[in-house]
Design a protein around this motif. Structure first.
Motif: not given
Length: 201
Positions: A27-31
């Protein structure tokens, strides 16, 4: 050890371990994320982290994959279930906002979340081989983070700035790993469904 390079793309399958034919999504994301160096955790602490992680992932899966309006569901209680689902989601959002107001979330980071490792951008927090734990917030619905213990690895070879850091998990039990894999699979399934809806006339 180095964190394997060339595995940093969302929607891309990656080897689960060197020489393995099985693949895992990331999962590529900004978190919201914070990673800290720790002493080796006790067996009791690892057990508690695994139990808490499993509860969080199961709760998140139940709400994110719950029935929505518009799905093909003609059961006798479909309308009541849909209304209850909407109310529970609203309550969770309100509770999340109240909790976030009293306990601010950590800064968001660009990251790649897999079932065997976590990669993120930012300054190095320690040398390779040091034990660390990542506190990763997956959803505003639930303010509690996943706690992911492991070992820091060297930056991927040839990584562009800002540097990518890598944590290879150690201490997660098979049930937790399976739940992480399910979460990532459902995340990609929802992303594909959303993209199809946007393309539909």
């Amino acid at each position: 050890r180095r964190c394997p390079a060339g595995e940093h793309a969302a929607m891309t399958a990656q080897p689960s371990r060197p020489g393995s034919e099985t693949t895992r999504l990331v999962r590529a994301d900004r978190l919201p994320l914070v990673v800290a160096v720790i002493e080796p955790p006790s067996i009791e602490l690892l057990h508690r982290w695994n139990s808490d992680n499993l509860d969080l992932l199961h709760a998140l899966a139940a709400f994110e994959d719950a029935p929505r309006e518009g799905r093909e569901d003609h059961g006798p209680f479909a309308a009541e279930i849909s209304k209850l689902d909407a109310k529970l989601r609203l309550i969770l959002r309100l509770l999340g906002r109240l909790t976030a107001a009293s306990t601010p979330l950590p800064d968001e980071r660009e990251l790649r979340f897999g079932a065997d490792r976590l990669e993120w951008t930012g300054p190095a927090i320690g040398p390779a081989g040091v034990r660390a734990v990542a506190h990763l917030h997956l959803s505003p619905l639930i303010n509690e983070p996943l706690r992911l213990p492991g070992l820091l690895l060297l930056n991927p070879a040839g990584a562009a700035e800002p540097a990518w850091q890598c944590l290879r998990y150690q201490g997660l039990d098979p049930l937790t790993v399976d739940a992480i894999e399910k979460h990532i699979f459902l995340y990609h399934r929802r992303a594909v469904a959303k993209a199809r809806q946007q393309l539909a006339p």
